[in-house]
Design a protein around this motif. Structure first.
Motif, short mmCIF file in Angstrom:
data_model
loop_
_atom_site.label_atom_id
_atom_site.label_comp_id
_atom_site.label_asym_id
_atom_site.label_seq_id
_atom_site.Cartn_x
_atom_site.Cartn_y
_atom_site.Cartn_z
N ASP A 1 -22.01 3.92 -9.70
CA ASP A 1 -20.65 3.47 -9.45
C ASP A 1 -19.67 4.54 -9.93
O ASP A 1 -19.98 5.36 -10.79
CB ASP A 1 -20.37 2.15 -10.19
CG ASP A 1 -21.16 1.00 -9.60
OD1 ASP A 1 -21.59 1.10 -8.43
OD2 ASP A 1 -21.36 -0.01 -10.31
N SER A 2 -18.47 4.52 -9.37
CA SER A 2 -17.47 5.51 -9.78
C SER A 2 -16.11 4.86 -9.90
O SER A 2 -15.77 3.92 -9.17
CB SER A 2 -17.42 6.67 -8.78
OG SER A 2 -17.02 6.21 -7.51
N SER A 3 -15.33 5.35 -10.84
CA SER A 3 -13.94 4.93 -11.03
C SER A 3 -13.17 6.14 -11.53
O SER A 3 -13.41 6.62 -12.64
CB SER A 3 -13.86 3.78 -12.03
OG SER A 3 -12.51 3.40 -12.23
N GLU A 4 -12.28 6.65 -10.69
CA GLU A 4 -11.56 7.87 -11.03
C GLU A 4 -10.09 7.72 -10.65
O GLU A 4 -9.74 6.95 -9.76
CB GLU A 4 -12.14 9.07 -10.27
CG GLU A 4 -13.60 9.34 -10.54
CD GLU A 4 -14.15 10.47 -9.67
OE1 GLU A 4 -13.47 10.82 -8.68
OE2 GLU A 4 -15.23 10.98 -9.97
N SER A 5 -9.24 8.48 -11.33
CA SER A 5 -7.82 8.52 -11.01
C SER A 5 -7.42 9.96 -10.69
O SER A 5 -7.90 10.89 -11.34
CB SER A 5 -6.98 7.99 -12.17
OG SER A 5 -7.22 6.60 -12.37
N HIS A 6 -6.54 10.10 -9.71
CA HIS A 6 -6.13 11.43 -9.26
C HIS A 6 -4.62 11.46 -9.04
O HIS A 6 -4.03 10.48 -8.56
CB HIS A 6 -6.84 11.80 -7.95
CG HIS A 6 -8.32 11.68 -8.02
ND1 HIS A 6 -9.14 12.66 -8.53
CD2 HIS A 6 -9.15 10.66 -7.64
CE1 HIS A 6 -10.40 12.27 -8.46
NE2 HIS A 6 -10.43 11.05 -7.93
N GLY A 7 -4.01 12.58 -9.36
CA GLY A 7 -2.59 12.76 -9.12
C GLY A 7 -2.27 12.84 -7.65
O GLY A 7 -3.10 13.26 -6.83
N SER A 8 -1.07 12.42 -7.28
CA SER A 8 -0.66 12.41 -5.88
C SER A 8 0.81 12.78 -5.76
O SER A 8 1.55 12.77 -6.74
CB SER A 8 -0.89 11.03 -5.26
OG SER A 8 -0.02 10.07 -5.85
N TYR A 9 1.23 13.11 -4.55
CA TYR A 9 2.64 13.28 -4.24
C TYR A 9 2.88 12.83 -2.82
O TYR A 9 1.94 12.73 -2.02
CB TYR A 9 3.10 14.73 -4.47
CG TYR A 9 2.34 15.78 -3.71
CD1 TYR A 9 2.82 16.29 -2.50
CD2 TYR A 9 1.13 16.29 -4.19
CE1 TYR A 9 2.13 17.26 -1.79
CE2 TYR A 9 0.43 17.27 -3.49
CZ TYR A 9 0.93 17.74 -2.30
OH TYR A 9 0.25 18.71 -1.61
N HIS A 10 4.13 12.51 -2.49
CA HIS A 10 4.40 11.88 -1.20
C HIS A 10 5.82 12.13 -0.73
O HIS A 10 6.70 12.52 -1.51
CB HIS A 10 4.15 10.37 -1.29
CG HIS A 10 5.07 9.66 -2.24
ND1 HIS A 10 4.79 9.54 -3.58
CD2 HIS A 10 6.28 9.06 -2.05
CE1 HIS A 10 5.78 8.90 -4.17
NE2 HIS A 10 6.70 8.59 -3.27
#
Length: 195
Positions: free
Chosen positions: A131-140
Motif C-alpha cells: 500500500d502507498s500513501s504519499e503527499s506531493h506539492g502542486s500548483y495551479h
C-alpha cells in the motif's frame, strides 16, 4: 473584508491517463469537496479548497511488450488535493436597476496558487508494504465566473488546471508509460455563501 464558505462538485480528468486507465479502467471521474476564503474589497480573493477523487480498480503488471496483466487484487485509489488560490474578480461598482436594487451581473475571475495533493493506494488482501500513501506539492491556475443570486448566496463555475510534478514514474505502471504528473483539469461548480 468578508469571509465566505462553499461546497463543490465537479469532474476531474488526470494527466496520467495511461497509468490510471491500466489500474482503474478510467482516468477521470467525479470529485466532491468544499472550502472557504476571504474577499478583500470587491476584487481580491484568497480561497482554500479540498476535493476528493476515489475509484476502485485492480493491481496490474505491464509486460515489456505493453500487455496489461490483471493480478486479481482489488485496489482503491484516492486522491485529495488541497489548493490555496489567490485571484482577482473582475467586478466594478454595482449598477442599479429600475427598482433601485443592484442588477444581476455575472462576475468573471481568474487566479492561481499552490497546494498539496495526497495520493493513497490500498488493497484489502495486499501486505502493508504494497500500500502507498504519499503527499506531493502542486500548483495551479483557474478561471471562471460567479453568479451572485443575492449579497450572500451565489454560484460559481470554473476550470482549475493542476500540476503535481514528479508524483509518480519511479516504478511500476507509471514508469512503463513514462508518466510523472498526477495533475490535470478539474471542472467545478461551487455553491457560495458570503458572510
Amino acid at each position: 473584508m468578508r469571509a465566505r464558505v462553499f461546497g463543490l462538485a465537479g469532474f476531474q480528468s488526470f494527466t496520467a491517463a495511461d497509468s490510471l486507465s491500466a489500474v482503474l479502467d478510467t482516468s477521470s471521474g467525479p470529485v466532491f469537496g468544499g472550502g472557504g476564503g476571504m474577499l478583500f474589497g470587491r476584487n481580491l480573493f484568497v480561497d482554500v479548497s479540498v476535493s476528493r477523487f476515489a475509484a476502485e480498480g485492480s493491481r496490474v503488471f505491464v509486460t515489456d511488450t505493453g500487455e496489461v496483466i490483471d493480478l486479481g487484487i482489488p485496489t482503491q485509489v484516492t486522491m485529495m488535493p488541497m489548493d490555496v488560490s489567490i485571484g482577482w474578480r473582475f467586478v466594478g461598482a454595482p449598477k442599479l436597476g429600475p427598482t433601485g436594487k443592484p442588477r444581476f451581473r455575472p462576475v468573471p475571475f481568474a487566479g492561481g496558487g499552490f497546494g498539496l495533493q495526497n495520493y493513497e493506494e490500498t488493497s484489502e488482501f495486499a501486505s502493508s508494504s504494497d500500500d502507498s500513501s504519499e503527499s506531493h506539492g502542486s500548483y495551479h491556475v483557474l478561471g471562471g465566473v460567479e453568479l451572485p443570486f443575492s449579497r450572500r448566496l451565489g454560484l460559481s463555475a470554473d476550470v482549475l488546471y493542476r500540476w503535481v510534478p514528479d508524483a509518480i514514474g519511479s516504478g511500476g505502471v507509471s514508469a512503463y508509460y513514462d508518466e510523472t504528473d498526477l495533475g490535470g483539469a478539474q471542472v467545478r461548480v461551487r455553491l457560495l455563501f458570503t458572510f
